[in-house]
Design an enzyme around this catalytic site. Structure first.
Site, PDB file in Angstrom:
ATOM      1  N   ASN A  78       0.863  -1.180   0.000  1.00 18.76           N
ATOM      2  CA  ASN A  78       0.000   0.000   0.000  1.00 18.76           C
ATOM      3  C   ASN A  78       0.899   1.229   0.000  1.00 18.76           C
ATOM      4  OD1 ASN A  78      -1.186   1.960   2.490  1.00 18.76           O
ATOM      5  ND2 ASN A  78      -2.579   1.650   0.778  1.00 18.76           N
TER       6      ASN A  78
ATOM      7  N   LYS B 256      -8.533   4.024   1.652  1.00 16.75           N
ATOM      8  CA  LYS B 256      -9.502   2.925   1.612  1.00 16.75           C
ATOM      9  C   LYS B 256      -8.801   1.590   1.849  1.00 16.75           C
ATOM     10  CE  LYS B 256     -12.711   5.253  -1.538  1.00 16.75           C
ATOM     11  NZ  LYS B 256     -13.263   5.289  -2.937  1.00 16.75           N
ATOM     12  N   GLU B 257      -7.647   1.427   1.214  1.00 14.74           N
ATOM     13  CA  GLU B 257      -6.877   0.203   1.420  1.00 14.74           C
ATOM     14  C   GLU B 257      -6.431   0.085   2.883  1.00 14.74           C
ATOM     15  OE1 GLU B 257      -4.903   0.021  -3.071  1.00 14.74           O
ATOM     16  OE2 GLU B 257      -3.661   0.527  -1.319  1.00 14.74           O
ATOM     17  N   LEU B 258      -6.004   1.207   3.439  1.00 14.76           N
ATOM     18  CA  LEU B 258      -5.517   1.196   4.830  1.00 14.76           C
ATOM     19  C   LEU B 258      -6.632   0.798   5.792  1.00 14.76           C
ATOM     20  CD1 LEU B 258      -2.979   1.846   6.536  1.00 14.76           C
ATOM     21  CD2 LEU B 258      -3.947   4.136   6.890  1.00 14.76           C
TER      22      LEU B 258
END
EC number: 3.2.2.6
Length: 1197
Positions: free
Chosen positions: A22, A88-90
């Protein structure tokens, strides 16, 4: 949208063995992330990278990739918060981490962890700008993710970092995690610390300060200083918690870091080679680091290890070999590295091993209460005990006191008490206090065993035995305990146990933590050993009586401690009740209820006699021993201490027995003892107590063999007439008090330091008394036949205290004694001495009830050291000369011929704060001029005390600082507020309390009317004020007392004046903190009363009363209230003081320059009608016979 993500895959790997990266693409894709991707690929690690972030990769695809990954790398960079995609990934990564399905490694690329977590600077500004267009829920999720993930164990890459080295570290860490996850759960000695999303280590209040102190010792601010610090402390004190939290705080600052937990247990289970392997695997992040030679391993990896600083935490080390196995010769450690070693054995912290040591202190009372409440109330601070919650607050403090600030003990007690009612708490506390009286198996200590079990198991069998023995002799003298333990040879057993925090030595006493003491006594009940030697220690009377009654005693019993106060009836035992206890070392039969066991009946009886074929006994204490002598089969070869008080013995034992280790013998009040012949071979005896052995007529000549005897007590040996012609070369203390037939004293030791001859029949001291050059104290009180003192007594240069009280035939004091420079206490009361001795070093001199003295020396004021002068009932004394400046106490009560005193009474008054009490009561011939001089001195003293208090710390205790008393019926003119009767009421103007009040001078005239009493003279003070809103506040305290006990009942023949001065600091604080109207006058009242020594009202009349406020010196004073501002009904007292130093308030005239600068307020007063409280304040002035009390009230309009 199609994905153009890049994949790296090697044969044999499953798709689950992958890493999700990420990152902010436009910032890192073509440099750092590209290099990282290639490095992972070379090591055969699958990695997923979103190559089309800007094109809008399908979110569902990315989230699936995260769900399918084992590890995620979150790379935070300065522009990270510009991207919604990254956040959003986090958020998804946080969710999977909390589900324990994903391991996240934060990487801080040119940003600090705190910047990310707290959204500081441009990083935070970009986030706040980004979320303006998002909903609140999304904003909250992203923010929580940013605060959560950086808290995990991460890697920092700053401007100075080597990018290739950091990439290698990341790769090694990823491989290690993948290997660990494929192997299953890590072992307890795993080199890698637990991930931060797992349950955090238990912490405790006050740990932040300890971490700060430890950081200072490690010198984290110095990059070039390598520091190795040892953290020591008792079990449960928080060493592991402290080390773990410090590791979690600092590990992300080091590229190599490792924490090894519980090294002692891990090395016991798996061996040192395995431990060294795990250590290097954790530090190097390499697989299969086979360790055959520790030093070879360090050499093999030396170059790699020297590339970067390391942070190493070695927890619970128990010996030096463990440290050597892990650290080797330390030539592989780069400068700036930090190493922390925790241990419960202080002896390991030698200079070659550590640079410094940090001993973890116990919790403060405040922090301990908070820590206890956390567990006793399940972290619910609202449920914590407070006012109105029954007895919980007190019980909580009692439990905290019991644990002495040990966090683990507090935690375990708190958990045990969670949810229980008050009665259960009380029962548990009582169980802790009375555990030694409870039957085996019923003790609460099982719950606390966990605190100490690890350290106890690590002890050798000899150390365990010693620890359990020490529990039997807790709080005893260190030398005494060491003698009992080491009687079989030299040993450092006490030092070893101190270093391991199992015991402590304070002020020469051996002690241990309450919880360990309780555990030790329980283990002593249950202890067993494979060698079948004595290990059981019997404490409970039921168990002991059963063993003796049924002859169950065997070689497994090590000690017996029987409290006779627990036994309710007499017992008869067979003669061989102790015969089989071959390994018995400690036998104590005593009474906690009464050390003398006053009951006439002997509770333990042996009608057939007693067999004691014991060889191992070190300690024999038997209250009211029932036999005429210790049995013949007893072998005192190992005996150290023999105590047989109030016994029936006539001799110790038959014939002389070898007792080479015997140091202490106490046979006090054995009234049938008539010889000491059996102790002739106790050549190492140090103390011999024969007090009250009334049948003992002589001491044997063979006592001269006792070369180490330092203490000999023969008090009350009423048949003893003299001592033999012997020399006890070590004797320091000789007590012959109350030996009423003892007529002749001779020096038997040149090393005597204390000699008690009081109550003997001696007529004189030997001329060679001057040999006693070490003699500090000589007591000859009540030697009524003593007529003279030898001149050689003046040669005693070390003498500090000489007591000749009651030597009624002694009429001379040698003039040649003037050079006794160390004599401080000289008591000559009830003697016939005619002249006061001229010994300038004396601090306390007593001449009470001496009818021969008519005058004191005119040079009395030269006695600069004199502080207490007692002259009570010197009925022929006519004059008191000028007194020395440091005199604190003068008592001439009952000097019926005293007429005059010197003017001035004291040659000079010291500026320092000196309390004083001058008592002239029942001196009915005292002339008016003498009384006036006493009043002048009192006034000056109040001035100087006020000035001295200005320089004192306000934390000093409220007290009576000065008092005096004399026959009379007139109020001194300098008291500004006075009244007829016992009450003074007055009104002060607004802001009067800004005058820097320093104290209050008090005066009362009392009529005694031929009253007889033994009452004490004390003063108390009370104040109540109204805040102007219908409510009031009050304070109550005992200001001070100067109480003298006097058993002589007599008649007081006249009215007396009492004058006192008090700082009344609590009253001043109350005045300064008034919460009422700022511009309101203050009404107040003082009420005086006389009380008996028992606190009851006396039938005495207060004729007059008064007071004056005393303020700080003029240069610091706010203008005071004027007379016309003070309302009252009594005439204004404008009589100037004797030295003319007072300011006339009505006219505003200043004090004459150069006079006393302290101000005593002169104003009118008001006669009150009633009082609202009954608080007392007091001063002493009347020979300790009556209590003069002052009631103070204050309230606002």
């Amino acid at each position: 949208m199609t994905s153009s993500s890049s994949w790296v895959k090697t044969d044999g790997e499953t798709p689950q063995d992958q890493v999700f990266i990420n990152f902010r693409g436009v910032e890192l894709r073509k440099n750092f992330v590209s290099h990282l991707e290639k490095g992972l690929k070379r090591k055969g690690i699958n990695a997923f990278i979103d190559t089309d972030e800007e094109m809008g990769q399908e979110l569902s695809v990315l989230l699936e990739r995260i769900e399918g990954s084992r590890i995620a790398l979150a790379i935070f960079s300065p522009r990270y918060t510009e991207s919604k995609w990254c956040l959003k990934e986090l958020a998804k990564m946080k969710e999977r981490t909390e589900q324990k399905e994903l391991v996240v490694i934060p990487i801080f690329y040119k940003v600090q962890p705190v910047t990310v977590k707290e959204l500081k600077g441009d990083f935070g500004d970009k986030f706040r700008e980004l979320v303006k267009s998002t909903d609140k829920k999304t904003k909250k999720e992203w923010k929580e993710a940013l605060q959560y993930v950086p808290f995990l164990t991460g890697i920092v890459l700053d401007e100075k970092s080597d990018e290739d080295e950091v990439i290698n570290i990341i790769i090694r860490k990823v491989k290690e995690i993948l290997n660990r996850r494929s192997e299953g759960p890590p072992s307890k000695c795993s080199a890698l610390p637990p991930q931060r999303h797992q349950k955090r280590h238990e912490t405790f209040w006050g740990i932040e300060l300890r971490i700060k102190q430890l950081e200072e010792k490690l010198r984290f601010g110095s990059d070039e200083t390598t520091r190795t610090i040892g953290v020591v402390g008792m079990p449960g004190i928080g060493k592991t918690t402290l080390a773990t939290m410090l590791y979690e705080k600092w590990n992300d600052r080091f590229l190599r870091h490792v924490l090894i937990r519980d090294i002692h247990e891990a090395s016991e289970e798996d061996g040192l080679n395995y431990l060294a392997t795990k250590f290097l695997q954790g530090l190097l992040k390499v697989e299969n680091a086979n360790i055959e030679s520790v030093q070879a391993a360090h050499e093999a990896y030396k170059d790699q290890l020297l590339e970067t600083k390391v942070l190493v935490i070695l927890d619970n080390v128990s010996n030096k070999d463990q440290v050597d196995a892990l650290l080797g010769e330390r030539n592989w450690i780069k400068k700036g590295s930090k190493i922390l070693i925790t241990t419960s054995d202080k002896s390991l912290m030698i200079q070659s091993l550590v640079n410094d040591t940090y001993e973890v202190p116990p919790l403060s009372d405040k922090d301990a209460i908070k820590h206890f409440i956390r567990y006793a109330f399940d972290g619910n601070e609202g449920a914590a005990p407070g006012p109105g919650q029954g007895n919980f607050p007190k019980l909580s403090k009692d439990f905290v006191h019991y644990t002495k600030g040990n966090p683990l003990a507090l935690q375990m007690l708190g958990k045990e008490l969670l949810g229980k009612d008050e009665s259960h708490w009380g029962l548990k506390l009582n169980a802790l206090d009375q555990h030694h009286n409870s039957p085996p198996g019923q003790s609460i200590c099982k719950m606390l065993q966990r605190v100490w079990e690890g350290s106890y198991k690590a002890l050798s069998q000899k150390e365990k035995d010693a620890l359990l023995d020490i529990a039997c002799f807790r709080s005893q003298d260190e030398n005494y305990v060491a003698s009992l333990l080491d009687s079989d040879g030299p040993s450092n057993i006490l030092e070893d146990l101190v270093n391991k925090f199992m015991i402590n030595i304070y002020a020469g006493k051996v002690d241990m933590h309450d919880t360990l003491y309780m555990l030790s006594k329980e283990l002593g009940r249950e202890a067993t050993a494979t060698d079948r030697k004595g290990r059981h220690r019997l404490w409970h009377h039921h168990t002991i009586i059963a063993v003796l009654d049924k002859n169950k005693g065997g070689s497994n019993i090590r000690s017996i401690f029987l409290d006779l106060s627990d036994i309710t009836r007499k017992w008869c035992f067979y003669r061989h009740a102790f015969a089989m206890m071959r390994d018995l070392r400690y036998l104590k039969i005593y009474s906690t209820h009464c050390p003398q066991e006053c009951e006439s009946d002997i509770k333990l009886n042996f009608p057939e006699g007693l067999l004691l074929p014991l060889n191992e006994v070190r300690y024999l204490h038997w209250l009211k021993f029932p036999l005429k002598e210790v049995p013949q089969d007893f072998n005192p070869g190992n005996l150290v201490d023999l105590k047989l008080p109030y016994s029936e013995i006539e001799r110790v034992w038959e014939d002389n027995k070898d007792a080479p280790k015997l140091k202490w013998v106490n046979l006090n009040h054995s009234k049938k003892l008539n010889t000491l012949a059996g102790l002739g071979k106790a050549q190492n005896l140090q103390e011999l107590n024969l007090e009250g052995c009334t049948a003992l007529k002589e001491m044997h000549v063979d006592m001269e063999n006792m070369k180490f005897l330092v203490f000999l007590n023969l008090r009350g040996c009423t048949s003893l007439k003299s001592l033999p012609e012997i020399q006890l070369i070590s004797l320091k203390t000789l007590i012959l008090s109350g030996c009423s037939k003892f007529k002749t004293f001779q020096v038997i030791s040149d090393k005597l330091e204390a000699l008690y001859l009081d109550g003997t029949a001696i007529k004189e001291l030997p001329c060679d008394i001057g040999r006693l050059q070490r003699l500090v104290m000589l007591n000859m009180k009540g030697c009524k036949k003593l007529k003279r003192l030898p001149d050689s007594l003046g040669q005693l240069k070390a003498l500090e205290e000489l007591i000749l009280s009651g030597c009624s035939k002694l009429n001379e004091f040698p003039e040649t004694w003037g050079n006794m420079s160390r004599l401080e206490i000289l008591l000559l009361d009830e003697t016939a001495i005619k002249d006061m001795p001229k010994i300038l070093s004396v601090r306390r001199l007593c001449l009470n009830k001496n009818e021969k003295i008519s005058r004191l020396p005119d040079l009395l004021n030269k006695f600069s050291q004199l502080q207490w002068l007692h002259l009570k009932y010197c009925k022929n004394l006519t004059h008191v000369p000028q007194l020395p400046p440091n005199l604190q106490y003068l008592n001439v009560h009952g000097c019926s011929s005293l007429k005059t005193v010197a003017k001035p009474l004291v040659c000079s008054i010291p500026m320092k704060h000196v309390n004083s009490s001058f008592i002239f009561t029942n001196c009915n011939e005292l002339e008016q001029a003498a009384k006036e001089e006493i009043v002048v001195y009192a006034e000056r003293k109040c001035h100087l005390l006020a000035s001295a208090l200005k320089r004192c710390d306000e934390s000093c205790v409220p007290e009576i600082l000065f008092c005096t008393s004399f026959p009379g019926c007139e109020m001194p003119s300098w008291f500004s507020h006075d009244a007829i009767g016992s009450m003074v009421e007055f009104e002060l103007p607004p802001h009067w309390n800004h005058n820097r009040l320093s104290g209050i001078a008090l005066c009362v005239v009392v009529s005694f009317k031929n009253c007889k009493s033994h009452a004490n003279l004390i003063v108390k003070f009370s104040c109540e004020q109204n805040n102007g809103e219908g409510s009031s506040s009050s304070i109550t305290w005992k200001v001070g007392s100067l109480i003298e006990q006097d058993n002589q009942e007599e008649t007081v023949e006249s009215d007396h004046v009492f004058i006192g001065y008090t700082n009344c600091l609590d009253f001043i604080k109350l005045v300064k903190g008034q919460g009422g109207p700022k511009c309101a006058p203050t009404k107040a009242s003082l009420e005086f009363s006389v009380r008996t020594g028992t606190g009851g009202e006396a039938t005495l009349e207060v004729l007059k009363s008064g007071f004056s406020f005393v303020f700080e010196p003029e240069e610091n004073r706010v203008p005071s209230p004027r007379n016309d501002d003070v309302k009252g009904k009594v005439k204004i007292n404008k009589t100037p003081s004797a030295n003319g130093c007072f300011k006339d308030q009505a006219k505003g005239n200043e004090s004459p320059k150069g006079q006393w600068q302290t101000y005593i307020e002169n104003s009118s007063t008001n006669i009150p009608s009633e009082a609202h409280s009954s608080q007392k304040t007091g001063f002493n002035g009347f020979n300790g016979m009556y209590s003069v009390c002052v009631l103070y009230e204050m309230y606002s309009h």
